[in-house]
Design an enzyme around this catalytic site. Structure first.
Site, PDB file in Angstrom:
ATOM      1  N   GLY A  12      13.810  -9.319   6.896  1.00 24.13           N
ATOM      2  CA  GLY A  12      13.466  -8.873   5.542  1.00 24.13           C
ATOM      3  C   GLY A  12      14.714  -8.494   4.764  1.00 24.13           C
ATOM      4  O   GLY A  12      15.597  -7.838   5.303  1.00 24.13           O
ATOM      5  N   ARG A  73      12.794 -16.035   8.534  1.00 25.71           N
ATOM      6  CA  ARG A  73      12.435 -15.708   9.914  1.00 25.71           C
ATOM      7  C   ARG A  73      12.229 -17.056  10.608  1.00 25.71           C
ATOM      8  O   ARG A  73      11.468 -17.884  10.138  1.00 25.71           O
ATOM      9  CB  ARG A  73      11.164 -14.872   9.957  1.00 25.71           C
ATOM     10  CG  ARG A  73      11.249 -13.571   9.129  1.00 25.71           C
ATOM     11  CD  ARG A  73      10.073 -12.669   9.416  1.00 25.71           C
ATOM     12  NE  ARG A  73       9.808 -11.696   8.358  1.00 25.71           N
ATOM     13  CZ  ARG A  73      10.370 -10.502   8.253  1.00 25.71           C
ATOM     14  NH1 ARG A  73      11.275 -10.117   9.117  1.00 25.71           N
ATOM     15  NH2 ARG A  73      10.042  -9.672   7.280  1.00 25.71           N
ATOM     16  N   ASP A 104      15.993  -5.010  13.307  1.00 28.04           N
ATOM     17  CA  ASP A 104      15.723  -5.062  14.744  1.00 28.04           C
ATOM     18  C   ASP A 104      15.637  -6.494  15.293  1.00 28.04           C
ATOM     19  O   ASP A 104      16.343  -6.852  16.245  1.00 28.04           O
ATOM     20  CB  ASP A 104      14.394  -4.314  14.949  1.00 28.04           C
ATOM     21  CG  ASP A 104      14.032  -4.181  16.392  1.00 28.04           C
ATOM     22  OD1 ASP A 104      14.694  -3.386  17.064  1.00 28.04           O
ATOM     23  OD2 ASP A 104      13.108  -4.886  16.836  1.00 28.04           O
ATOM     24  N   THR A 126      17.949  -2.729   6.769  1.00 22.64           N
ATOM     25  CA  THR A 126      16.491  -2.824   6.656  1.00 22.64           C
ATOM     26  C   THR A 126      16.010  -1.590   5.912  1.00 22.64           C
ATOM     27  O   THR A 126      16.577  -0.501   6.098  1.00 22.64           O
ATOM     28  CB  THR A 126      15.802  -2.887   8.040  1.00 22.64           C
ATOM     29  OG1 THR A 126      14.407  -2.587   7.867  1.00 22.64           O
ATOM     30  CG2 THR A 126      16.361  -1.911   9.049  1.00 22.64           C
ATOM     31  N   ASP A 128      13.467  -0.050   6.581  1.00 20.60           N
ATOM     32  CA  ASP A 128      12.648   0.759   7.494  1.00 20.60           C
ATOM     33  C   ASP A 128      13.392   1.943   8.128  1.00 20.60           C
ATOM     34  O   ASP A 128      12.757   2.868   8.629  1.00 20.60           O
ATOM     35  CB  ASP A 128      12.073  -0.120   8.618  1.00 20.60           C
ATOM     36  CG  ASP A 128      11.219  -1.260   8.077  1.00 20.60           C
ATOM     37  OD1 ASP A 128      10.745  -1.152   6.930  1.00 20.60           O
ATOM     38  OD2 ASP A 128      11.037  -2.263   8.788  1.00 20.60           O
ATOM     39  N   ASP A 130      14.875   2.244  10.929  1.00 21.10           N
ATOM     40  CA  ASP A 130      14.398   2.458  12.298  1.00 21.10           C
ATOM     41  C   ASP A 130      15.371   1.972  13.376  1.00 21.10           C
ATOM     42  O   ASP A 130      14.993   1.810  14.528  1.00 21.10           O
ATOM     43  CB  ASP A 130      13.042   1.745  12.486  1.00 21.10           C
ATOM     44  CG  ASP A 130      13.131   0.249  12.198  1.00 21.10           C
ATOM     45  OD1 ASP A 130      14.155  -0.208  11.667  1.00 21.10           O
ATOM     46  OD2 ASP A 130      12.158  -0.467  12.508  1.00 21.10           O
ATOM     47  N   ARG A 163      -6.926  13.094 -11.142  1.00 21.28           N
ATOM     48  CA  ARG A 163      -7.233  12.083 -10.127  1.00 21.28           C
ATOM     49  C   ARG A 163      -6.479  12.307  -8.826  1.00 21.28           C
ATOM     50  O   ARG A 163      -5.469  13.001  -8.800  1.00 21.28           O
ATOM     51  CB  ARG A 163      -6.857  10.691 -10.647  1.00 21.28           C
ATOM     52  CG  ARG A 163      -7.930  10.126 -11.517  1.00 21.28           C
ATOM     53  CD  ARG A 163      -7.568   8.749 -11.989  1.00 21.28           C
ATOM     54  NE  ARG A 163      -8.638   8.255 -12.831  1.00 21.28           N
ATOM     55  CZ  ARG A 163      -8.504   7.268 -13.708  1.00 21.28           C
ATOM     56  NH1 ARG A 163      -7.349   6.676 -13.853  1.00 21.28           N
ATOM     57  NH2 ARG A 163      -9.525   6.870 -14.418  1.00 21.28           N
ATOM     58  N   ARG A 172       6.911  -0.723   8.437  1.00 17.73           N
ATOM     59  CA  ARG A 172       6.483  -1.270   9.730  1.00 17.73           C
ATOM     60  C   ARG A 172       5.967  -0.134  10.627  1.00 17.73           C
ATOM     61  O   ARG A 172       5.086   0.588  10.193  1.00 17.73           O
ATOM     62  CB  ARG A 172       7.634  -2.014  10.412  1.00 17.73           C
ATOM     63  CG  ARG A 172       7.219  -3.322  11.046  1.00 17.73           C
ATOM     64  CD  ARG A 172       8.422  -4.001  11.632  1.00 17.73           C
ATOM     65  NE  ARG A 172       9.084  -4.845  10.667  1.00 17.73           N
ATOM     66  CZ  ARG A 172       8.712  -6.088  10.398  1.00 17.73           C
ATOM     67  NH1 ARG A 172       7.718  -6.629  11.017  1.00 17.73           N
ATOM     68  NH2 ARG A 172       9.370  -6.801   9.511  1.00 17.73           N
ATOM     69  N   ALA A 187       4.190  15.325  -2.033  1.00 19.32           N
ATOM     70  CA  ALA A 187       2.876  14.757  -1.697  1.00 19.32           C
ATOM     71  C   ALA A 187       2.050  15.788  -0.928  1.00 19.32           C
ATOM     72  O   ALA A 187       2.581  16.519  -0.092  1.00 19.32           O
ATOM     73  CB  ALA A 187       3.059  13.501  -0.860  1.00 19.32           C
ATOM     74  N   GLU A 188       0.760  15.835  -1.220  1.00 17.84           N
ATOM     75  CA  GLU A 188      -0.117  16.824  -0.590  1.00 17.84           C
ATOM     76  C   GLU A 188      -0.321  16.525   0.892  1.00 17.84           C
ATOM     77  O   GLU A 188      -0.486  17.440   1.701  1.00 17.84           O
ATOM     78  CB  GLU A 188      -1.459  16.892  -1.321  1.00 17.84           C
ATOM     79  CG  GLU A 188      -1.440  17.760  -2.582  1.00 17.84           C
ATOM     80  CD  GLU A 188      -0.599  17.221  -3.710  1.00 17.84           C
ATOM     81  OE1 GLU A 188      -0.268  16.018  -3.691  1.00 17.84           O
ATOM     82  OE2 GLU A 188      -0.237  18.003  -4.618  1.00 17.84           O
ATOM     83  N   HIS A 250       6.062  -5.219  -1.875  1.00 16.05           N
ATOM     84  CA  HIS A 250       7.446  -5.711  -1.797  1.00 16.05           C
ATOM     85  C   HIS A 250       8.375  -5.213  -2.901  1.00 16.05           C
ATOM     86  O   HIS A 250       9.580  -5.485  -2.829  1.00 16.05           O
ATOM     87  CB  HIS A 250       7.449  -7.241  -1.754  1.00 16.05           C
ATOM     88  CG  HIS A 250       7.016  -7.769  -0.423  1.00 16.05           C
ATOM     89  ND1 HIS A 250       5.705  -7.815  -0.040  1.00 16.05           N
ATOM     90  CD2 HIS A 250       7.734  -8.226   0.636  1.00 16.05           C
ATOM     91  CE1 HIS A 250       5.617  -8.305   1.188  1.00 16.05           C
ATOM     92  NE2 HIS A 250       6.831  -8.554   1.621  1.00 16.05           N
ATOM     93  N   ARG A 253      11.398  -3.585  -1.589  1.00 12.55           N
ATOM     94  CA  ARG A 253      12.511  -4.323  -0.986  1.00 12.55           C
ATOM     95  C   ARG A 253      13.553  -4.766  -2.019  1.00 12.55           C
ATOM     96  O   ARG A 253      14.656  -5.184  -1.650  1.00 12.55           O
ATOM     97  CB  ARG A 253      11.968  -5.541  -0.237  1.00 12.55           C
ATOM     98  CG  ARG A 253      11.252  -5.205   1.052  1.00 12.55           C
ATOM     99  CD  ARG A 253      11.930  -5.842   2.252  1.00 12.55           C
ATOM    100  NE  ARG A 253      11.817  -7.262   2.231  1.00 12.55           N
ATOM    101  CZ  ARG A 253      10.874  -7.962   2.855  1.00 12.55           C
ATOM    102  NH1 ARG A 253       9.940  -7.324   3.553  1.00 12.55           N
ATOM    103  NH2 ARG A 253      10.851  -9.251   2.813  1.00 12.55           N
TER     104      ARG A 253
HETATM  105  O1  F6P Z   1      11.096  -4.748   7.806  1.00 13.53           O
HETATM  106  C1  F6P Z   1      11.041  -4.676   6.428  1.00 13.53           C
HETATM  107  C2  F6P Z   1       9.616  -4.867   5.932  1.00 13.53           C
HETATM  108  O2  F6P Z   1       9.614  -4.763   4.521  1.00 13.53           O
HETATM  109  C3  F6P Z   1       8.603  -3.887   6.530  1.00 13.53           C
HETATM  110  O3  F6P Z   1       8.672  -2.611   5.950  1.00 13.53           O
HETATM  111  C4  F6P Z   1       7.329  -4.627   6.289  1.00 13.53           C
HETATM  112  O4  F6P Z   1       6.334  -4.258   7.215  1.00 13.53           O
HETATM  113  C5  F6P Z   1       7.734  -6.060   6.504  1.00 13.53           C
HETATM  114  O5  F6P Z   1       9.135  -6.139   6.292  1.00 13.53           O
HETATM  115  C6  F6P Z   1       7.034  -7.031   5.602  1.00 13.53           C
HETATM  116  O6  F6P Z   1       7.439  -8.309   5.972  1.00 13.53           O
HETATM  117  P1  F6P Z   1       7.137  -9.612   5.116  1.00 13.53           P
HETATM  118  O7  F6P Z   1       8.044  -9.591   3.933  1.00 13.53           O
HETATM  119  O8  F6P Z   1       7.434 -10.732   6.047  1.00 13.53           O
HETATM  120  O9  F6P Z   1       5.702  -9.525   4.674  1.00 13.53           O
END
Ligand code: F6P
Length: 320
Positions: A12, A73, A104, A126, A128, A130, A163, A172, A187-188, A250, A253
């Site tokens: 990604g 990918r 990863d 990334t 994420d 992670d 609201r 992920r 955020a609550e 997205h 991203r």
């Molecule tokens: O790893 C980055 C990420 O944006 C994740 O947060 C998300 O789950 C995934 O990629 C979405 O992947 P794709 O763009 O292939 O739908």
């Protein structure tokens, strides 16, 4: 002696990848090393989609989101045949160092190449956040800021219309984006995979807010927990409130990288070339305690960067 390296982005995309490419290319050229870009990650490596990069080809990209090298990918790359083809293509192009910028899955691919003799280094990028071996991954800070902007806007409309919103964010299996943005926007409730959730507890918090006159609420849910509409149904079925659902998707991203991501990407992109120059291959660069560090590629998944539980507790206390 290092003569020619290649750079690719994989998995990604994340904001700051371009800044990392620029830093790697310019550090290499500064050290009199030729640089090639490989288009569309490992897919382009299999198709020998190599482009020479000079100082000018990475000009004007520092502030741009996405990746000029594009990303993909590739399933074929994961096969033994694919890996052998990748190794041969690198040999034929006389590449004696490869910089893999990604998350990863990209690092696992990099290790497979390293095990087949390719001198490779990884740069963690990334949204994420992670990856083990670095306190921050390139793109996380920008993604969090994108989410914050959206949450603040939703708060405006939530308070105007009395609201309640459930906002689903990416990550992920990681709750970093949800936790950081949720804390920053008050955020609550914040639902993250590392902790799990209890619908009754969410209802208690919502009712407590109502009872003290609060007419609007935001619940942030990480995609690794459940979808926002599932949570909405569960709250309704438990005798709760009517909620509206927003899935940010997205947009998290994209966008121009923050100052932090530009700094991080510049340090790590340059750090990756330094590792190649020092012969420290099969490794990744990371950012820990204000320093560029290195770890083995395996370290990045064996020591996953998991959320800070104290931050989660703090978010709960502050949004009481
Ligand atoms: O790893 C980055 C990420 O944006 C994740 O947060 C998300 O789950 C995934 O990629 C979405 O992947 P794709 O763009 O292939 O739908």
């Amino acid at each position: 002696m290092l003569k020619r390296i290649a750079v690719l982005t994989s998995g990604g995309d994340s904001p700051g990848m371009n800044a990392a490419i620029r830093a790697a290319v310019r550090t290499a050229i500064y050290n009199k090393i030729d640089v090639y870009g490989i288009k569309r990650g490992y897919a382009g490596l299999l198709e020998k989609d190599f482009v020479p990069l000079d100082l000018g080809s990475v000009g004007g990209i520092l502030q741009r989101g996405g990746t000029i090298l594009e990303t993909a990918r590739s399933e074929k790359f994961k096969t033994e045949e694919g890996l052998q083809l990748a190794v041969n293509n690198l040999r034929e192009e006389k590449i004696d160092g490869l910089v893999v910028i990604g998350g990863d899955g990209s690092f696992r691919g990099a290790l497979a190449l390293f095990e087949r003799g390719v001198p490779v280094v990884g740069v963690p990028a990334t949204i994420d956040n992670d990856i083990g071996g670095t306190h921050f991954t390139i793109g996380f800070d920008t993604a969090v800021n994108t989410v914050i902007e959206a949450l603040d806007k939703l708060r405006d409309t939530a308070s105007s219309h009395e609201r309640m919103f459930i906002v689903e964010v990416m990550g992920r299996e990681s709750g970093w984006i949800a936790l950081t943005a949720g804390l920053a926007c008050g955020a609550e409730s914040i639902l993250i995979p590392e902790i799990g959730y209890d619908i009754e507890e969410i209802l208690v918090r919502l009712r407590r807010g109502r009872n003290r006159g609060k007419t609007h609420s935001l619940i942030v849910v990480a995609e690794g927990v459940a979808s926002a509409s599932e949570i909405k149904d569960q709250i309704w079925d438990a005798g709760g409130f009517e909620m509206r659902v927003v899935v940010l998707g997205h947009i998290q991203r994209g966008g121009s990288p923050t100052a932090f991501d530009r700094m991080l990407a510049s340090r790590l992109g340059a750090g990756a070339v330094d590792l190649l120059l020092n012969g420290e291959v099969g490794k990744m660069v990371g950012w820990e305690n204000e320093r560029v560090v290195s770890h083995t590629l395996e370290y990045s998944w064996k020591h996953k960067h998991t959320i800070d539980k104290e931050l989660y507790t703090l978010a709960g206390v502050l949004s009481i």
